[in-house]
Structures are given as structure tokens and as C-alpha cells.
Design a protein around this motif. Sequence first.
Motif, PDB file in Angstrom:
ATOM      1  N   ASP A  49       0.665  -1.296  -0.148  1.00  0.00           N
ATOM      2  CA  ASP A  49       0.012   0.004   0.000  1.00  0.00           C
ATOM      3  C   ASP A  49       0.922   1.151   0.101  1.00  0.00           C
ATOM      4  OD1 ASP A  49       0.999   0.099   2.603  1.00  0.00           O
ATOM      5  OD2 ASP A  49      -0.721  -0.113   3.567  1.00  0.00           O
ATOM      6  N   TRP A  84       5.543  -0.504 -11.599  1.00  0.00           N
ATOM      7  CA  TRP A  84       4.149  -1.059 -11.859  1.00  0.00           C
ATOM      8  C   TRP A  84       3.194  -0.376 -12.504  1.00  0.00           C
ATOM      9  CZ3 TRP A  84       7.168   0.752  -7.662  1.00  0.00           C
ATOM     10  CH2 TRP A  84       6.721   1.756  -7.124  1.00  0.00           C
ATOM     11  N   THR A  85       3.153   0.940 -12.563  1.00  0.00           N
ATOM     12  CA  THR A  85       2.260   1.520 -13.242  1.00  0.00           C
ATOM     13  C   THR A  85       1.990   1.234 -14.772  1.00  0.00           C
ATOM     14  OG1 THR A  85       2.278   3.447 -11.652  1.00  0.00           O
ATOM     15  CG2 THR A  85       0.807   3.957 -13.670  1.00  0.00           C
ATOM     16  N   LYS A  88       0.508  -2.108 -15.131  1.00  0.00           N
ATOM     17  CA  LYS A  88      -0.730  -2.159 -14.803  1.00  0.00           C
ATOM     18  C   LYS A  88      -0.839  -3.265 -13.798  1.00  0.00           C
ATOM     19  CE  LYS A  88      -3.170  -0.252 -18.708  1.00  0.00           C
ATOM     20  NZ  LYS A  88      -2.875   0.280 -19.851  1.00  0.00           N
ATOM     21  N   MET A  89       0.065  -3.372 -12.750  1.00  0.00           N
ATOM     22  CA  MET A  89       0.289  -4.233 -11.616  1.00  0.00           C
ATOM     23  C   MET A  89      -0.749  -3.777 -10.558  1.00  0.00           C
ATOM     24  SD  MET A  89       4.180  -4.811 -11.609  1.00  0.00           S
ATOM     25  CE  MET A  89       4.516  -6.635 -11.026  1.00  0.00           C
ATOM     26  N   SER A  90      -1.317  -5.037 -10.031  1.00  0.00           N
ATOM     27  CA  SER A  90      -2.011  -4.547  -8.733  1.00  0.00           C
ATOM     28  C   SER A  90      -1.191  -4.502  -7.367  1.00  0.00           C
ATOM     29  CB  SER A  90      -3.091  -5.947  -8.631  1.00  0.00           C
ATOM     30  OG  SER A  90      -2.253  -6.993  -8.017  1.00  0.00           O
ATOM     31  N   PRO A  91      -1.495  -3.875  -6.465  1.00  0.00           N
ATOM     32  CA  PRO A  91      -0.865  -3.687  -5.096  1.00  0.00           C
ATOM     33  C   PRO A  91       0.050  -5.110  -4.871  1.00  0.00           C
ATOM     34  CG  PRO A  91      -2.912  -2.460  -5.108  1.00  0.00           C
ATOM     35  CD  PRO A  91      -3.123  -3.217  -6.450  1.00  0.00           C
ATOM     36  N   ASP A  93       0.497  -7.576  -6.838  1.00  0.00           N
ATOM     37  CA  ASP A  93       1.509  -8.079  -7.846  1.00  0.00           C
ATOM     38  C   ASP A  93       2.852  -7.415  -7.672  1.00  0.00           C
ATOM     39  OD1 ASP A  93      -0.027 -10.161  -9.314  1.00  0.00           O
ATOM     40  OD2 ASP A  93      -0.699  -8.503 -10.702  1.00  0.00           O
ATOM     41  N   ARG A  94       2.708  -6.019  -7.201  1.00  0.00           N
ATOM     42  CA  ARG A  94       3.857  -5.357  -7.187  1.00  0.00           C
ATOM     43  C   ARG A  94       4.392  -5.609  -5.705  1.00  0.00           C
ATOM     44  NH1 ARG A  94       1.452   0.326  -5.982  1.00  0.00           N
ATOM     45  NH2 ARG A  94       0.797  -0.670  -3.954  1.00  0.00           N
TER      46      ARG A  94
END
Length: 118
Positions: A49, A84-85, A88-91, A93-94
Amino acid sequence: MDPQPDFVFYGGDLAQLGQPKELDLGAQVLRNLKAPLKIMVGEHDWYLDMGEKWRALFGKPTESWDHKGIHFVKLMSVVEEDFWTARKMSPMDRMKTVAGLDNGVQKPFTVGRSRGSG
């Protein structure tokens, strides 16, 4: 311990994947310390987060203080360029990518300010 230490320094990675329940449990355990706590953030604590939960529990990731004639400096040492942006990685995945370290996606960590390092 007798005598008690002047403070306890925890070097980061309180959590494995930055889950709020992991950080809450770690904070609960650390509350049992009788000495003041100085805690450094680890990448496992931060990248789910972007440090929101960690900051809510422990405050700023950087600080400095003087103690018995010594100046201590705690740095944000897990600064990472945003990979990550664009992907398009999810939190999560990051988080899993950063937790893997030698993954070929991210660059080495640096010391300094990152997005949201506060």
C-alpha cells in the motif's frame, strides 16, 4: 533485560507481504518492549500500500535523533522507481515482485524520497 537498553532498533521487514494483519501483529508484539522503539521500514512492509499502513502504525520512515552524544539518522532505504504503473500491476503483484528482489523487473533500491515516503 536488566538493565534495559536505551532503545531498540528494528531493521525492517516486520511483514512478509505487507498485509495489514501482518503489520498489526508485528506492532502488537513490539508494543511489549519496555524500551523505546526505533523502527526502520523494509520493502516487505511498504510496497503493498506504499507505506500507508506502516506510517499509520509507526510514523515517518525517516528521522534523526541525538542520544548520549551520538547523532542517529534513520533513512528510507527501499526507494524504488515506479515499474508497476506502466505494467498495470495490482498492489499485490507489485508487492510480490518487490519481495522477490532479484526479479529482473525492478531496479536496485536507493536511499531518498519515493512517492508517498512522507
